[in-house]
Write a protein that holds these residues in place. Sequence first.
Motif, mmCIF file in Angstrom:
data_model
loop_
_atom_site.group_PDB
_atom_site.id
_atom_site.type_symbol
_atom_site.label_atom_id
_atom_site.label_comp_id
_atom_site.label_asym_id
_atom_site.label_seq_id
_atom_site.Cartn_x
_atom_site.Cartn_y
_atom_site.Cartn_z
ATOM 1 N N THR A 33 32.277 45.548 43.804
ATOM 2 C CA THR A 33 31.814 44.583 42.824
ATOM 3 C C THR A 33 31.242 43.227 43.194
ATOM 4 N N LEU A 34 32.026 42.815 44.334
ATOM 5 C CA LEU A 34 31.653 41.510 45.062
ATOM 6 C C LEU A 34 30.069 41.698 45.518
ATOM 7 N N VAL A 149 50.135 45.996 43.013
ATOM 8 C CA VAL A 149 50.063 46.886 41.908
ATOM 9 C C VAL A 149 49.469 46.367 40.775
ATOM 10 N N LEU A 150 49.645 44.844 40.679
ATOM 11 C CA LEU A 150 49.326 44.056 39.595
ATOM 12 C C LEU A 150 47.613 44.334 39.770
ATOM 13 N N VAL A 151 46.945 43.961 40.956
ATOM 14 C CA VAL A 151 45.494 44.073 41.100
ATOM 15 C C VAL A 151 45.100 45.380 40.636
ATOM 16 N N VAL A 152 45.834 46.396 41.242
ATOM 17 C CA VAL A 152 45.440 47.800 40.646
ATOM 18 C C VAL A 152 45.191 48.174 39.244
ATOM 19 N N ILE A 153 46.403 47.677 38.792
ATOM 20 C CA ILE A 153 46.544 47.851 37.110
ATOM 21 C C ILE A 153 45.404 46.989 36.739
ATOM 22 N N LEU A 154 45.005 45.947 36.626
ATOM 23 C CA LEU A 154 44.047 44.963 36.455
ATOM 24 C C LEU A 154 42.604 45.605 36.367
ATOM 25 N N PHE A 155 42.455 46.158 37.749
ATOM 26 C CA PHE A 155 41.079 46.732 37.734
ATOM 27 C C PHE A 155 41.014 48.198 36.924
ATOM 28 N N VAL A 156 41.987 48.724 36.875
ATOM 29 C CA VAL A 156 42.131 50.108 36.140
ATOM 30 C C VAL A 156 41.810 49.850 34.556
ATOM 31 N N PHE A 157 42.620 48.741 34.143
ATOM 32 C CA PHE A 157 42.512 48.268 32.821
ATOM 33 C C PHE A 157 41.346 47.910 32.383
ATOM 34 N N PHE A 158 40.761 47.042 33.056
ATOM 35 C CA PHE A 158 39.223 46.411 32.839
ATOM 36 C C PHE A 158 38.219 47.042 33.709
ATOM 37 N N HIS A 160 35.920 49.447 32.835
ATOM 38 C CA HIS A 160 34.556 49.466 32.321
ATOM 39 C C HIS A 160 34.109 47.911 31.953
ATOM 40 N N LYS A 161 34.823 46.885 31.662
ATOM 41 C CA LYS A 161 34.345 45.511 31.454
ATOM 42 C C LYS A 161 33.722 44.954 32.881
ATOM 43 N N ILE A 162 34.461 45.185 34.041
ATOM 44 C CA ILE A 162 33.929 45.068 35.156
ATOM 45 C C ILE A 162 32.585 45.814 35.696
ATOM 46 N N PHE A 163 32.560 47.015 35.253
ATOM 47 C CA PHE A 163 31.406 47.678 35.484
ATOM 48 C C PHE A 163 30.091 47.042 34.645
#
Length: 277
Positions: A33-34, A149-158, A160-163
């Motif tokens: 993403t970056l 684990v928090l970073v992975v959860i946030l990335f997976v949960f969001f 489509h938004k990040i995409f």
Amino acid sequence: MDKLILYFQYPFVRYAMIVGVLIAMCSSLLGVTLVLKRFSFIGDGLSHVAFGAMAVAAVLNFTNNMLFILPVTIVCAILLLRTGQNTKIKGDAAVAMISVSALAIGYMLMNIFSTGPNVSGDVCSTLFGSTSILTLTSAQVKVCVILSVLVVILFVFFYHKIFCVTFDESFAKATGMKTDCYNLLIAVITAVIIVLAMNLVGSLLISALIIFPALSAMRIFKSFLSVTICSVVLSVVCAVLGLLLSILAGTPVGSTIVVTDMVAFGVFSVIGKLTGR
């Protein structure tokens, strides 16, 4: 092999391997993403900020400096994002201004309020990594696991938004998506990764963990998902190989991992050219 088996009997080596794998995985997740958003320079800027915060924490004799470094780096990530959107101060100028200031202040404080006899050695270890990755306590490993684990959860949960924000922010904003919030989320997660990675590769080499795996995966794969998965796998493999080589050859951990990433990038570039991708 016998030497590795002997080393892995010690808990600190296992701790270093766990932390190295987690940091490599988290860095590569946001790396794609970056790179695509042209935000890779933010990692470099935040690493300098983290160095300055670490120097302040050392001067103030904090027992757990991460409790100070992490909030400071997150605040600076938000400031970089906000300042970069200002028409008077462009993004690259804002990063240069904040990062160089933090680097200079940190080095000055470490010299004025020296906490040890070897200031140059302390600075070099902080900038380029040190053996601190091999002296991790179980409490530090637990903190790293929780944040990873928090970073992975946030990335997976969001995901489509990040995409959407990554590929067409203007269109996403026109459809009503709160793009500023998701850019802020990306900046905060990046700050967390920077702080986690400082013990592994040092503040000056952190950008390599973010950039190299993503660029290597882009030499062969084209879709966002495939590039992200390949980047994660490659980053973890390079981190493990780098740690093993560092243990066997007695080389600096951070530099060895970065050199391994560089070699992988060269291999993937050759494969990409040979396959016409």
